[in-house]
Every structure is written in structure tokens, then in C-alpha cells.
Design an enzyme around this catalytic site. Sequence first.
Site, PDB file in Angstrom:
ATOM      1  N   GLY A 107     -42.017 -41.620  -6.322  1.00  0.00           N
ATOM      2  CA  GLY A 107     -41.617 -40.731  -5.112  1.00  0.00           C
ATOM      3  C   GLY A 107     -40.182 -40.977  -4.653  1.00  0.00           C
ATOM      4  N   ASP A 141     -43.950 -48.530  10.779  1.00  0.00           N
ATOM      5  CA  ASP A 141     -44.139 -47.440  10.422  1.00  0.00           C
ATOM      6  C   ASP A 141     -45.456 -47.134   9.839  1.00  0.00           C
ATOM      7  OD1 ASP A 141     -43.622 -44.537  10.132  1.00  0.00           O
ATOM      8  OD2 ASP A 141     -42.460 -44.636   8.351  1.00  0.00           O
ATOM      9  N   VAL A 188     -38.250 -44.455  -5.799  1.00  0.00           N
ATOM     10  CA  VAL A 188     -39.523 -45.416  -6.322  1.00  0.00           C
ATOM     11  C   VAL A 188     -39.667 -45.181  -7.707  1.00  0.00           C
ATOM     12  CG1 VAL A 188     -41.576 -46.362  -5.757  1.00  0.00           C
ATOM     13  CG2 VAL A 188     -40.187 -45.737  -3.784  1.00  0.00           C
TER      14      VAL A 188
END
Length: 612
Positions: free
Chosen positions: A25, A140, A32
Site C-alpha cells: 500500500g 484513526d 508499505v
Amino acid sequence: MTGVDPLLPGDPERLGPYELAGRLGEGGQSIVYLGRREDGAEAAIKLLRARLSRNPEWRSRFERELAVIGRVAGFCTAQVLDADFSGDAPYVVSEYVPGPSLSAQVGAHGPRTGTDLDRLAIGTVTALAAIHRAGILHRDFKPSNVLMGPDGPRVIDFGIARVLGSSSSSKGSGIMGTPSYMAPEQIADGDLGAGVDMFAWAATMVFAATGRHPFGNDNISAVFHRILHYEPDMSALPDTLRGVVAACLAKDAARRPEAQQVLLDLLGGAAPAAPAAPYGARDDRALSTGAQFAAPPHVPPHPSPPARPRASADPPSPPAPPLGGAHPPPPGAEDGTHPAGSTDTVPPVRPRRRLRIAALALPVVLLAGGGAAWAVVAAASGGEDPPASTDAAAPPAGAAAGVRSAEHAVETVLSFDHASYERNVTAAHGVSTERYGADYDRQLAARDYRAELESKDGSVTTDIAGSAVVSATPDSVTVLTYVERTVRASGAEPNELRDPMRATVIRRGDRWLLDTLYTLRAGSPRARTDGARWPGARARDVLSVVARHPSIAAGTIVGAGLRPGGSGDEITALVALGECTSACDDADPIGVHQVRVGKAGDGWRVIGARKL
């Protein structure tokens, strides 16, 4: 995280002892990668953008944050295993979880139900309990930050986001988090604590059960308005989960239970009894039990992660400050927003009495008419759908008693007079379950509604203009009802209010009691009826004919039901219709339509329709 894309030109081939096998990602602050050590062990490696690593102060704070992050126990989390921030390419190594995110899984396979939903709820709140105990605030938490691993759900992205944050944990500052899953205090720039994560956890559970963002996902201002002023529809949640989710969605952070308390409530009798321990003493038994319950059947619970390896350039970790001690504020992100995966430190978890968690099926008192009158808006949910059974076009005859009880209960709980307030409240308790009644009292007290009524010589008179059955079982009936209220106050003209509401009554012996009540808006999701005993295929055929009629097809159906009784050759439907065709939100108008449907050969046709 199951999809691994190939490396791109310019990507490194290796980071420390890890050979990079592909991309997992990418975000504004990091990329990542999937990394493999020589021994074959896989890990998720987050390489931070160079623009964030050039600041010496940033690097120093990052070291201190990693010391705090290392205190998170590995219960249903993807732990940080390693880090190297000595070179030009600082990176952090976390456990690799070979599974899709919750958002991807729900998108591909639909909402979670039954034991799958239970395991998800227990596993994720176990993770938050472990994170909060370490003095960290995720800030988050959302469906894309929950990975559905083979050994159960894992919460990710709590490890390095403090480095990327733009303010301290104690105060909000601008948009910090993902709008659809932000708590009211994040929007209002208020004090932030563990309640932020609990609100996001509850919103994520609603998403998991419905496949929809509970406060929408359109423009940010509309989402924020709903978060601040409305409750999501929780009718898809089972009774075992709905109460704690509703409690965690309280607008006031002080009323939300802590993660450890929610975990104990969800585990119930399965949680091991623990002797009283001094405040601050560590007891992993509840977390261990939560991790065991979160694992799928025949799969061992999450193994303890390997000890964090010490990279050659890893400096000695400073002593961890006491829980809730002062931590340096993170540096500001260049774009001025809080990135995905954000965390922060939180105040210590203080002992609190055990809360009785109940679904927030309660009236919310709102000032209206320039302060001269009031509207009472109910906010709650329906129940879990029963197994499929018999089929008929009209609602079962037994549902008629439930409809009459629902109408009477709604009229009772939404009617008040300043001169008979105590009698009004007593009557409301007489037609409600204990769960509804407890939250009804709490909300009235919180808003000091009695004082408002008495100061204006006020009253609210409620009548039902029409009702229809949405779903029914022998012990539960969900009703769409059109509620008319007249609000009066001294020195003001009467205020007429008309709202469609969805009520659920449940059977207690020979009585039906109001259990939930939900005011419908144009942006509200429809109640789930799949798997219900009624409606079956024939009733759905009738509702399909209703939906295709031009007067109904011109808008968006928010709720629909059929009236019990009738001749058998004619059925009357009641439809709550948003006057919008797509991307409806709560600001759009909503109306109620009555549609008569008659037999036409082997099918049905509309023989009359009007707007109420």
C-alpha cells in the site's frame, strides 16, 4: 493486505535485513512493502517519506514514541517489531497479517453477521483495550485499519502515527482522522481521550453489520453534521452488541464506556473472575480471553509476537514514562492534516464503576421554534432478524396487536405536559422495556427537559397518522409509523411536527413493550428484513410493485411496510420516501406516502396512491 503489487522503478530492493517482495500500500506519508528475512519470516515494512525524516527534532521524538509503542501487548494487534531511523530511509517493521481489511472484506462478501460479527467486535475492542492500557490513543480506528487475518481480526496503524500527527493528544486541532469515523470532540476541537477510539470502534461495528458508513461518506460538512446531531440506524446489530455500540456512540465522550469495560460486557460470563488488584496492576486475563474468542473455530488464538529485534543502529530506548505521563508533542505534518494510522498518548485509565450498557433507544430533546417549542426525536434501532418461516402477502394476524401496542407506546413516550410531567414519565415506563426506559430517563435528565417544559408552560401532544408492519416474528414487530406532534408553549403559536419513525416492540408475556424507536431521515438506511419470518416472497412482490409506481420511483425509499388486515385482495402500503434520487442526506426532504395495491390476475397492481 492480501494484494501484493510489484515493486516500481525507484523502490529499494532491500531495507536492513529484509528483502522487499512487493508493495502492500501507499499513502501520503509512507509506502508499505512486504519484506522477507533470510529465514523466510515475512513482515510489513513502512518506509517513511524523505520529507518527514529530514527534521532532527522529528527523529528524536520518534525514538521516544517507539518506546511507548513497544508497551502494547500483542492482543489482536499487529505489533511493531523493528525500526531503523538512523539512515536516509527510516522505516518501521510490523507483523504482516495475510488477510484483507475489514472494508475490503465487507465490500467483497457483504456485512458480517452472527458469530463472525461477535468475533470481530470482541477482537477489535480487545486490541483497543491493550492499546489504551499502554497509554496510546489510536485516533484513526476505521474499517481499513482492521485486517481480517487467518487467526482473527488485527488492528493496525497505531504504531508510528504519533510521529506524523499535527497536535498533542489532549486537544483536537483541525481534521485529524477519517471524517466518517471521527468523534464529535475531534470535529469540535475538544479535549481528546480514549472515547475518540470507542466512538470510532462503534461506528466501525455499524459498518461491519450493514456495509454502510454509519454517518455517510459524501461531503465532509454533511458527514460532520450527522456526527454532531444524529444517531445512525443500528437495527442490523444483534441485541448482544447493539447496547454497547449505542453507548459508545454517545455524543458526550464522558458517557462512553472504556474499552476494557466493553470487553468485559461482551465476554459476559466467559471473562475469568479476577481478584481486586491495585490500580495500575497488570492483568492480562480479560485480554487473553478476548483474543481467544476472536479467533475463528479450530484456530489457535494470536501467538505472542517475537521479541522486538534490536537493529544495529537502534539506540537504547529511554525509560518509558508512567502511564499518562507527559510526552512530547508530535511535529506538524506538512499538509496540516492527521494521516491515516494516527495514534497519540492518552490519559491513564482510571477506575470507574461498572456501567449497565443499554441500547440508546431514547428520546432526544431538541429546542425548536426559536426556543419557544420543542421536538422530541427518538434515536435507536431495531432487533436481529429471526429465521425464515411462513409466507403471506399481508402481515400475519398476530402482528396487529404489536402494531396497536407500538402506536400506543410511541404516543405515550413522545407526549408531555408541564403540569403532568411525572405522570407522563411513569406512563412511558409502563409501555417500554427496562432498556428503553433507563436511557429515556437519562436523556431527559441530561437535557433538563422538565425545566424547559415548565419554564414555557409547554406541552407535546402526539398522534399516529398511519402505521404499517416492516417485519414481524411471534415475539417482535417492527413498525413504520407516521407521527404527528403538536408542540405548544406560552406566548407562541403551536408548532406542528410530522415525522416517519421506525419502532420495534417485543413480547413480554401477554404484553408488547417498546424496545427501540428511530426517527427516519432522507439519509437513513432501510431496515434489514432478509431472513425475517415476515415479509416473505409474496409480501416482497407487493412491495416491489409499490416501489415501481411513479410516485415512489421518483424518490428514495427509506422505509416501507404493509398494513395488517384488509380483504386479501387489497393491501395498503406505507412508504417513507426521501425526496432525492441519489446521494440522499439528512438535509433532504422526506415524506410519507400511502399506496393501495390490489390483485391483478396472479400478480398485483397499484390502484391508488397519495402523499399524507
